[in-house]
Design a protein around this motif. Sequence first.
Motif, PDB file in Angstrom:
ATOM      1  N   MET A  10      17.351  -6.711   7.200  1.00 10.72           N
ATOM      2  CA  MET A  10      18.014  -5.441   7.459  1.00 10.72           C
ATOM      3  C   MET A  10      17.655  -4.440   6.357  1.00 10.72           C
ATOM      4  O   MET A  10      17.417  -4.830   5.210  1.00 10.72           O
ATOM      5  N   ARG A  11      17.684  -3.189   6.699  1.00 13.33           N
ATOM      6  CA  ARG A  11      17.444  -2.159   5.694  1.00 13.33           C
ATOM      7  C   ARG A  11      18.570  -2.194   4.660  1.00 13.33           C
ATOM      8  O   ARG A  11      19.746  -2.189   4.993  1.00 13.33           O
TER       9      ARG A  11
ATOM     10  N   ALA B 193      29.451 -10.464  -0.348  1.00 12.32           N
ATOM     11  CA  ALA B 193      30.867 -10.181  -0.107  1.00 12.32           C
ATOM     12  C   ALA B 193      31.047  -9.217   1.054  1.00 12.32           C
ATOM     13  O   ALA B 193      31.940  -9.388   1.892  1.00 12.32           O
ATOM     14  N   VAL B 194      30.201  -8.199   1.123  1.00 16.22           N
ATOM     15  CA  VAL B 194      30.281  -7.230   2.222  1.00 16.22           C
ATOM     16  C   VAL B 194      29.961  -7.913   3.543  1.00 16.22           C
ATOM     17  O   VAL B 194      30.695  -7.768   4.534  1.00 16.22           O
TER      18      VAL B 194
ATOM     19  N   LYS C 127      26.891  -4.557  13.244  1.00 15.38           N
ATOM     20  CA  LYS C 127      28.072  -4.156  12.479  1.00 15.38           C
ATOM     21  C   LYS C 127      27.810  -4.241  10.984  1.00 15.38           C
ATOM     22  O   LYS C 127      28.245  -3.375  10.214  1.00 15.38           O
ATOM     23  N   ILE C 128      27.087  -5.275  10.565  1.00 18.98           N
ATOM     24  CA  ILE C 128      26.733  -5.392   9.147  1.00 18.98           C
ATOM     25  C   ILE C 128      25.800  -4.256   8.745  1.00 18.98           C
ATOM     26  O   ILE C 128      25.982  -3.618   7.709  1.00 18.98           O
ATOM     27  N   GLN C 129      24.792  -3.985   9.578  1.00 18.59           N
ATOM     28  CA  GLN C 129      23.847  -2.917   9.259  1.00 18.59           C
ATOM     29  C   GLN C 129      24.547  -1.564   9.154  1.00 18.59           C
ATOM     30  O   GLN C 129      24.271  -0.769   8.245  1.00 18.59           O
ATOM     31  N   ARG C 130      25.479  -1.282  10.058  1.00 12.43           N
ATOM     32  CA  ARG C 130      26.211  -0.009  10.010  1.00 12.43           C
ATOM     33  C   ARG C 130      27.015   0.118   8.726  1.00 12.43           C
ATOM     34  O   ARG C 130      27.043   1.180   8.096  1.00 12.43           O
TER      35      ARG C 130
ATOM     36  N   GLN D 201      27.781   2.547   3.402  1.00 12.94           N
ATOM     37  CA  GLN D 201      28.070   2.497   1.981  1.00 12.94           C
ATOM     38  C   GLN D 201      26.916   3.055   1.153  1.00 12.94           C
ATOM     39  O   GLN D 201      27.136   3.702   0.126  1.00 12.94           O
ATOM     40  N   MET D 202      25.683   2.826   1.615  1.00 13.30           N
ATOM     41  CA  MET D 202      24.537   3.417   0.922  1.00 13.30           C
ATOM     42  C   MET D 202      24.579   4.934   1.008  1.00 13.30           C
ATOM     43  O   MET D 202      24.310   5.643   0.033  1.00 13.30           O
TER      44      MET D 202
END
Length: 358
Positions: A118-119, A157-158, A323-326, A331-332
Amino acid sequence: MNIALDVMGGDHGPAEIIAGAIEAARAYKNVTISLVGKPEVIQAELARQNATGLNLPIVPASEVIEMGEKPAAAVRAKPDSSMVVASRLVRNGTAQAFVTAGNTGGALAAGILQIGRMRGILRPALISPFPTHRGFCVVLDIGANADVRPEHLQQFAVMGSLYARHILGIVNPSVRILSNGEEAGKGNHLVVEAFRLLEQTPGINFQGNVESKEIMEGLTDVVVTDGFTGNIFVKTAEATAKLLQQVMIEELTAGPISSVGAFLAQAALRRVRRRVDDSEYGGAVLLGLSGLVVVAHGRSKANAIRHAIRVAKQGIEQDILAKIQREVSRQMAEGTDLAGSESMDMFNQTSTLKKETA
């Protein structure tokens, strides 16, 4: 929904792997399970197990990455291996997930080189449910990265929080770092620095350190640690659970009176066995890749493979990777430094693969 299954991997492949695929195909009617491996071997096993009328297409792969091979080197040297072919199915969108009981390092290398990360994700991590007195928590990393830095644990953790929320259904999962003491400041340099980062990370319910004995009690929902420590923790717990089961059986069958008690307690003993049976959990999800990869135990038999396919199915249905990528992208965008510099990102990918070949 199409799930690519590496038929050639694992200690009991292909017979038990195919048996698990047959069980899953009968249980999940809306799932196509693509059997990736040597066609003649798969066809013979399907005929032997009388698997007619099931949605089990065969995808040819002439090579196998063996358990003892150096993962990244084997992935590059064997482009027609079952792992690489299955990963390509995910990369090109033919399949939505890849399941294997083969070489864990090979799955990681194939995932990174064929599917991609993932990016913004520095290191993919293996996450698995772990039974506690109160239900389940999730632990990551349990074997993908032996050496990590504090920012890697921050990303774990995220990802772990999102997984616990969407897969386990925990509204506000608590997060703790595995350490040798509860107090802030306890642990090695990695734990102390990661503690500081996690205190500042938005979107997670960080509650400090956790000792291994407290994980069993259900003190936390998400445990983050390096892959070396996590792997030892999980394997030790699994071995301890099996030892206790064996001791209970030996003692309950040691004499006529205790044997009667064992007979009367059969139903309860079956429930205990099921609660601590790791085959019921299916496998560990390799979070942080652009496609879904589930890694089952090398010793997996049919039941474990069926549950590994269930884990993949659940991840697809919950769209967990998107959902993780979003969340990582959000946050970035808000300035939370979860990924470090682009050059460091590329360094980490190379470093990971080099370690896995060692």
